[in-house]
Design an enzyme around this catalytic site. Structure first.
Site, PDB file in Angstrom:
ATOM      1  CG  ASN A 103      39.747  47.137  32.775  1.00  0.00           C
ATOM      2  OD1 ASN A 103      39.678  46.638  31.648  1.00  0.00           O
ATOM      3  ND2 ASN A 103      38.465  47.545  33.109  1.00  0.00           N
TER       4      ASN A 103
ATOM      5  CG  ASP B 241      34.501  47.921  40.463  1.00  0.00           C
ATOM      6  OD1 ASP B 241      33.644  47.284  39.998  1.00  0.00           O
ATOM      7  OD2 ASP B 241      35.475  47.312  40.377  1.00  0.00           O
TER       8      ASP B 241
ATOM      9  CE  LYS C 192      46.078  67.475  26.491  1.00  0.00           C
ATOM     10  NZ  LYS C 192      47.812  68.250  25.488  1.00  0.00           N
TER      11      LYS C 192
ATOM     12  CG  PHE D 209      33.685  36.187  34.726  1.00  0.00           C
ATOM     13  CD1 PHE D 209      32.442  35.862  34.233  1.00  0.00           C
ATOM     14  CD2 PHE D 209      34.992  35.325  34.080  1.00  0.00           C
ATOM     15  CE1 PHE D 209      32.116  34.545  32.837  1.00  0.00           C
ATOM     16  CE2 PHE D 209      34.793  34.650  33.581  1.00  0.00           C
ATOM     17  CZ  PHE D 209      33.633  34.100  32.746  1.00  0.00           C
TER      18      PHE D 209
ATOM     19  CE  LYS E 199      31.139  39.434  40.438  1.00  0.00           C
ATOM     20  NZ  LYS E 199      32.025  41.001  39.496  1.00  0.00           N
TER      21      LYS E 199
ATOM     22  CE  LYS F 130      28.255  42.887  42.642  1.00  0.00           C
ATOM     23  NZ  LYS F 130      29.397  43.457  41.851  1.00  0.00           N
TER      24      LYS F 130
END
Ligand SMILES: Cc1cc2nc3c(=O)[nH]c(=O)nc-3n(C[C@H](O)[C@H](O)[C@H](O)COP(=O)(O)O)c2cc1C
Length: 407
Positions: free
Chosen positions: A212, A288, A297, A330, A344, A348
């Site tokens: 990301n 995730d 490959k 975060f 969240k 959590k």
């Protein structure tokens, strides 16, 4: 924003080495960080750089003489006024004088008469630096409570190569932050903060991966803010931008960073280090989902290709927090930011969640700026930090977290 150095009186004692001209860049750098910079030049330093240069850069008169009728007992006043004294560059001569309590000029007298923290930045040719007499004097200074920086290695002005170069300014700045923060007592003083940074890499095959756009800038900005507040950091970093990493390591070195690759590596590293920390600061953009890894490959073929992704293990959800360490998560969201962040926080069982927007004009991902919202457990209020450089917001958020954990 209030910089750590804002209003701090920093005295640079410049002594007669070839690197004296670099003290001008250092003075200018500290002035830009809003410090009040004072300069004392030895007689020999003034042969290398003129007082006018320093006066122009700092806006303050430069002290060159011990017996100057224009200022009131200057060695006492500058010694008392200073929040920090740097000897930069420090010649072998001034190191020897300071180590033996000699006070025969303004620099050596100030060093003897001030109780402010002192940082010695030796710069000299390698033979002088490695001479057992100089090394003995440096050890003596360390034992007397001085901070002594290790010089850089490389090509010297005299044409030889070795240890003895004046360090890069960022490294001196890192040392200043650590020295000043060690002197203040804050709710975060000496707390051990485990910070995760950057994105993770999930391999598809030996040449391809999914990741990301996280750069790690937010995490490194928070790490610096924690250090400046007196905390100790350990960073577990995934894929981060070279610039963000260099900017941090040039100030604080690489000792406190563990580099990892995948979400599974990140989980392992967090689990291994969690027991040691007082606060877990989960700033990383952990994948995730991960693809099923192919050892070979994947060959190109006609038509499209579907990748099957499976869930990675959720680090925060699975952490065993038996000793009630502070956990900060975060929430990087494109929409319904507050709603998702609050979910969240609850799901959590976090102490704090910091929400940031990762789309549109003010996206936090990959850029220099972000706007943040801090939510604390059991507190109804949300604290908004408007769109500003990440470094500025990090200082404000850390200050706020310090206040909230104190209550
Ligand atoms: C051209 C030149 C360059 C020098 N460079 C250094 C140096 O980099 N480091 C050092 O410790 N001494 C260096 N010296 C020696 C010092 O200038 C000398 O020891 C002097 O007494 C230092 O005075 P001070 O410590 O009062 O400033 C140099 C001398 C000369 C002539």
């Amino acid at each position: 924003m209030k910089s750590l150095l804002e209003g701090k009186h920093i005295t640079i004692c410049v002594t007669g080495g070839i690197a004296a001209y670099k003290a001008a860049a250092l003075a200018s750098f500290l002035k830009k960080k809003k410090a009040e910079v004072h300069i004392i030049l030895t007689k020999n330093a003034a042969r290398f750089v003129s007082a006018i240069t320093f006066k122009s850069l700092t806006g303050n008169p430069v002290i060159t003489k011990m017996f100057d009728s224009s200022s009131f007992i200057p060695h006492i006043s500058i010694a008392q006024l200073s929040d920090l004294i740097l000897v930069a560059p420090a010649t072998a001569n001034v190191i020897a004088k300071a180590a033996n309590g000699i006070a025969d000029d303004m620099v050596s007298t100030t060093l003897l008469s001030s109780t402010a923290p002192k940082i010695i930045v030796p710069a000299m040719n390698t033979a002088m630096y490695e001479n057992p007499i100089t090394q003995h004097n440096l050890k003596k200074l360390i034992n007397f409570g001085f901070d002594v920086m290790e010089p850089d290695s490389g090509e010297m002005a005299c044409g030889t190569s070795g240890k003895g170069r004046f360090p890069e300014i960022n490294r001196i700045y890192g040392k200043i932050i650590q020295t000043l923060s060690a002197k203040q007592v804050t709710p975060l003083s000496n707390k051990k903060i485990l910070i995760t940074a950057g994105g993770t890499i999930e391999d598809i095959d030996p040449v391809r991966y999914i990741s990301n756009r996280s750069s790690g800038q937010t995490a490194f900005a928070f790490a610096e803010a924690f250090i400046a507040t007196g905390a100790k950091v350990h960073i577990i970093a995934g894929h981060v931008s070279e610039r963000a990493l260099d900017n941090f390591t040039s100030k604080f070195g690489t000792n406190d960073i563990t580099m990892i690759r995948s979400a599974a590596d990140m989980k392992k590293a967090v689990d291994e280090n969690f027991e040691e920390c007082d606060m877990l600061f989960m700033c990383a953009a952990v994948a995730d989902y991960k693809p099923n890894y192919s050892n070979h490959k994947i060959k190109k073929a006609d038509g499209s290709l579907s990748l099957e992704l499976s869930r990675t293990e959720d680090i925060l959800q699975n952490i065993k927090n038996d000793s009630n360490k502070i956990i900060v998560g975060f929430a990087a969201e494109t929409d319904n930011i507050e709603e998702y962040a609050l979910k969240k926080l609850e799901k959590k069982n976090l102490d704090f969640v910091i929400a940031n927007k990762v789309c549109g004009n003010e996206s936090a991902i990959g850029g220099e700026c972000s706007s943040l919202i801090l939510f604390a457990k059991d507190k109804k209020e949300q604290i908004i930090f408007p769109y500003l450089p990440k470094t500025e917001n990090a200082f404000k958020v850390v200050e706020k977290i310090g206040e909230l954990i104190k209550d």
